[in-house]
Scaffold this motif. Structure first.
Motif, PDB file in Angstrom:
ATOM      1  N   ILE A 422      58.619 -32.722  52.206  1.00 30.82           N
ATOM      2  CA  ILE A 422      57.986 -31.401  52.186  1.00 30.82           C
ATOM      3  C   ILE A 422      56.721 -31.458  53.034  1.00 30.82           C
ATOM      4  CG2 ILE A 422      57.168 -29.515  50.737  1.00 30.82           C
ATOM      5  CD1 ILE A 422      60.053 -30.457  50.159  1.00 30.82           C
ATOM      6  N   CYS A 423      56.657 -30.583  54.038  1.00 35.94           N
ATOM      7  CA  CYS A 423      55.508 -30.562  54.950  1.00 35.94           C
ATOM      8  C   CYS A 423      54.774 -29.225  54.813  1.00 35.94           C
ATOM      9  CB  CYS A 423      55.958 -30.744  56.393  1.00 35.94           C
ATOM     10  SG  CYS A 423      56.903 -32.254  56.678  1.00 35.94           S
ATOM     11  N   ASN A 424      53.458 -29.295  54.593  1.00 35.37           N
ATOM     12  CA  ASN A 424      52.631 -28.090  54.473  1.00 35.37           C
ATOM     13  C   ASN A 424      51.956 -27.779  55.800  1.00 35.37           C
ATOM     14  OD1 ASN A 424      53.326 -28.312  51.804  1.00 35.37           O
ATOM     15  ND2 ASN A 424      51.280 -28.907  51.089  1.00 35.37           N
ATOM     16  N   LYS A 425      51.850 -26.480  56.075  1.00 36.17           N
ATOM     17  CA  LYS A 425      51.140 -26.041  57.279  1.00 36.17           C
ATOM     18  C   LYS A 425      49.666 -26.407  57.145  1.00 36.17           C
ATOM     19  CE  LYS A 425      50.642 -23.674  61.154  1.00 36.17           C
ATOM     20  NZ  LYS A 425      51.222 -24.158  62.426  1.00 36.17           N
ATOM     21  N   VAL A 426      49.072 -26.952  58.209  1.00 29.73           N
ATOM     22  CA  VAL A 426      47.675 -27.372  58.140  1.00 29.73           C
ATOM     23  C   VAL A 426      46.965 -27.046  59.450  1.00 29.73           C
ATOM     24  CG1 VAL A 426      48.138 -29.727  58.952  1.00 29.73           C
ATOM     25  CG2 VAL A 426      46.107 -29.280  57.565  1.00 29.73           C
ATOM     26  N   ASN A 427      45.724 -26.619  59.320  1.00 31.31           N
ATOM     27  CA  ASN A 427      44.860 -26.386  60.470  1.00 31.31           C
ATOM     28  C   ASN A 427      43.520 -27.040  60.184  1.00 31.31           C
ATOM     29  OD1 ASN A 427      42.543 -24.495  61.727  1.00 31.31           O
ATOM     30  ND2 ASN A 427      44.323 -24.538  63.084  1.00 31.31           N
ATOM     31  N   ILE A 428      43.111 -27.961  61.043  1.00 35.63           N
ATOM     32  CA  ILE A 428      41.867 -28.712  60.813  1.00 35.63           C
ATOM     33  C   ILE A 428      40.979 -28.596  62.039  1.00 35.63           C
ATOM     34  CG2 ILE A 428      40.850 -30.943  60.231  1.00 35.63           C
ATOM     35  CD1 ILE A 428      43.534 -31.785  59.082  1.00 35.63           C
ATOM     36  N   GLN A 429      39.726 -28.245  61.793  1.00 32.18           N
ATOM     37  CA  GLN A 429      38.760 -28.111  62.877  1.00 32.18           C
ATOM     38  C   GLN A 429      37.465 -28.833  62.518  1.00 32.18           C
ATOM     39  OE1 GLN A 429      38.613 -23.774  62.902  1.00 32.18           O
ATOM     40  NE2 GLN A 429      39.687 -23.753  64.873  1.00 32.18           N
ATOM     41  N   ALA A 430      36.811 -29.351  63.535  1.00 31.13           N
ATOM     42  CA  ALA A 430      35.477 -29.933  63.330  1.00 31.13           C
ATOM     43  C   ALA A 430      34.454 -28.803  63.269  1.00 31.13           C
ATOM     44  CB  ALA A 430      35.137 -30.877  64.472  1.00 31.13           C
ATOM     45  N   ASP A 431      33.514 -28.902  62.332  1.00 33.68           N
ATOM     46  CA  ASP A 431      32.468 -27.887  62.186  1.00 33.68           C
ATOM     47  C   ASP A 431      31.284 -28.267  63.076  1.00 33.68           C
ATOM     48  OD1 ASP A 431      30.492 -26.135  61.424  1.00 33.68           O
ATOM     49  OD2 ASP A 431      31.044 -26.148  59.303  1.00 33.68           O
ATOM     50  N   LEU A 432      31.275 -27.740  64.286  1.00 37.06           N
ATOM     51  CA  LEU A 432      30.225 -28.088  65.252  1.00 37.06           C
ATOM     52  C   LEU A 432      28.848 -27.593  64.815  1.00 37.06           C
ATOM     53  CD1 LEU A 432      32.145 -27.379  68.584  1.00 37.06           C
ATOM     54  CD2 LEU A 432      31.641 -29.598  67.569  1.00 37.06           C
ATOM     55  N   ASP A 433      28.792 -26.451  64.131  1.00 42.58           N
ATOM     56  CA  ASP A 433      27.499 -25.932  63.649  1.00 42.58           C
ATOM     57  C   ASP A 433      26.881 -26.904  62.641  1.00 42.58           C
ATOM     58  OD1 ASP A 433      27.706 -23.672  65.216  1.00 42.58           O
ATOM     59  OD2 ASP A 433      28.677 -22.468  63.657  1.00 42.58           O
ATOM     60  N   TRP A 434      27.722 -27.462  61.773  1.00 42.02           N
ATOM     61  CA  TRP A 434      27.234 -28.426  60.775  1.00 42.02           C
ATOM     62  C   TRP A 434      26.670 -29.661  61.489  1.00 42.02           C
ATOM     63  CZ3 TRP A 434      27.482 -33.375  59.068  1.00 42.02           C
ATOM     64  CH2 TRP A 434      27.125 -33.625  57.745  1.00 42.02           C
TER      65      TRP A 434
END
Length: 529
Positions: A422-434
């Motif tokens: 079972i594979c879940n949809k994922v979106n990961i981004q680096a928080d540049l503001d942080w």
């Protein structure tokens, strides 16, 4: 050369003691010539002077660190100037009486301090501070409370709690990891003093007297800027990979060993030989002959079959002239690694540049440099996204999805159901503001802020070992299961990613020959086979 014996940790000159007379023997003069005044000494001296100006409150000034980092040397240097107005306790780790413990001696020292009108300067190990908190007399609970406050605020230079101030060597690092390069003012100055071509340098005089000796050949290599720069990088790697601090006494002993121990390849062989020294044990793990690569294998094959190109042979001749030794194949590899900045034109220059370790170090130092900026340029942002999203995050997803029969971008394996993953949809981004608004507390760990499926920021702490694993995975290798701590970090990240994708509106069920896509639209699910 007897002169170099003052560098050995077995020498009586390796530990400073108070000298009550003005007589200084020749070897002590040699050691004094090499002394580098550290920033912590300057600020500690300022604290002693400041303590003398306070008439209403008496104070304790602690010089804190680890064994061999120079506490006794600093206190010895300052003793003559302040001994009439300040009490000194050079080494609180040991007892000054065979019938009393070090804790008992500290209790008595604090008793005398409270009856005295003089400030008290103490050299004390971190372990002894912790021990005194537990075992020190209750009559000194006020001092013990200050010690406890110090451990909560250890990152603050010159931290003050009540009447006790703390000057900690950890706040004055001898290695610097900024500007995408490992540097060390301490090492550069020390090796500069040791190898300076000057009639005022007694060690250079010894080198000139024994120009063709074994030690003098090594001394000549040690004086090369490229060799010194590579040594600094190795000490930085020992810090980042093995948590080995740069401790002067151990460092100086290492320099003594690589200068004086016999090796068929001279000093370039000694750097990676296992001696009785903490750094030596670290560097044997970084030996370039152990860092397998296609370039290295090709060199060994060509050397064995005597098919080396003229360009490679010219570089070998250059390395031979630098080291003054006829180098073995292993010696050539090590010399190319340590002297690679010295005009090498062939593939020998690639021994260190193209390794996974070097790529990982370059990425890690780039992130440190980015975190130390108050404002990021577009180039900084692009570089950061490439390292965090394209390398670290994608490596974690590749590791998580390693059981899939084919690559599935944008999804992560969350569980197995019978024959399906079972594979879940994922979106990961680096928080540049942080990243732009936070500064590193330590270069040992870099906090990576990740936004996963638009959930609140998750901080994934990485170290250089984690970066190395990410580079390994990105190049198609499975993680090194022997590095359990690093793999546990990846497992922790993957578990967190999966938790944040539980409410995803898109999934895939994948078996060896079938893919089922499931997506949610309002209150209905769509299944596509």
């Amino acid at each position: 050369m007897e002169a170099f014996s003052v560098l050995s940790k077995s020498s009586k000159y390796s530990v400073s003691t108070l000298r009550t007379d003005n007589t200084v023997d020749e070897l002590q003069e040699l050691k004094d010539h090499l002394y580098i005044t550290p920033d912590i000494q300057t600020e500690f001296e300022g604290a002693l002077e400041d303590a003398l100006t306070r008439t209403h409150t008496n104070s304790i000034i602690c010089l804190c660190g680890s064994s061999g980092d120079g506490k006794s040397e600093i206190l010895t240097q300052l003793y003559k100037k302040f001994c009439n107005s300040i009490d000194f306790h050079l080494d609180a780790t040991h007892s000054n009486s065979q019938h009393k413990s070090a804790i008992d001696c500290l209790d008595e020292k604090f008793d005398l301090f409270k009856l005295s009108n003089k400030p008290l300067a103490i050299g004390i190990n971190i372990g002894m501070l912790q021990k005194y908190i537990k075992q020190g007399s209750n009559r000194h609970n006020d001092i013990k409370e200050s010690f406890e406050d110090y451990f909560k605020n250890r990152h603050i230079k010159g931290f003050v709690s009540k009447t006790v101030s703390f000057y900690d060597f950890e706040c004055y690092p001898r290695l610097n990891f900024s500007s995408s390069k490992i540097t060390s003012d301490f090492i550069s100055k020390f090796l500069g003093k040791l190898t300076e071509e000057s009639p005022n340098n007694p060690f250079y005089k010894c080198y000139k007297l024994e120009k063709n000796s074994y030690v003098s050949k090594n001394f000549q290599v040690l004086s090369l800027p490229s060799f010194q720069n590579k040594l600094i990088e190795l000490f930085g790697l020992a810090r980042l990979l093995e948590e080995q601090f740069l401790i002067p006494r151990i460092f100086v002993d290492f320099i003594y060993q690589i200068l004086t121990m016999e090796n068929e390849n001279g000093i370039v062989g000694n750097v990676f030989t296992k001696f009785d020294n903490e750094y030596s044990r670290c560097f044997t793990k970084l030996d370039p002959i152990k860092l397998r690569s296609q370039v290295l294998d090709s060199f060994y094959l060509e050397y064995t079959t005597q098919t080396l190109s003229s360009v490679v042979q010219d570089d070998i001749n250059i390395l031979t002239s630098f080291t003054n030794f006829i180098l073995t194949p292993e010696g050539i590899v090590r010399a190319a690694y340590l002297l690679g900045e010295e005009t090498l034109k062939s593939s020998l220059a690639d021994f260190s540049k193209k390794t996974f370790l070097q790529k990982s170090l370059t990425n890690y130092l780039s992130l440190i440099n980015i975190f130390q900026k108050s404002e990021l340029t577009s180039e900084d942002e692009d570089l950061c996204l490439n390292i965090v999203e394209e390398l670290i995050v994608n490596s974690a997803l590749e590791y998580s999805n390693r059981l899939l029969p084919f690559k599935v971008d944008g999804f992560i394996v969350s569980r197995k159901l019978k024959d399906y993953l079972i594979c879940n949809k994922v979106n990961i981004q680096a928080d540049l503001d942080w990243i732009e608004s936070h500064k590193l507390k330590s270069t040992d760990i870099i906090p990576i802020p990740l936004i996963i499926n638009n959930e609140p920021v998750y901080i994934f702490n990485i170290d250089l070992n984690t970066m190395i694993q990410a580079v390994f995975i990105s190049n198609g290798f499975r993680p090194n299961r022997q590095n359990l701590e690093t793999i546990a970090k990846f497992d922790e990240l993957i578990s967190h990613i999966v938790d944040r994708t539980i409410k995803t509106e898109s999934m895939k069920l994948i078996s060896n020959n079938k893919t089922i896509s499931v997506s949610k639209n309002r209150s209905r699910y769509t299944v596509e086979v």
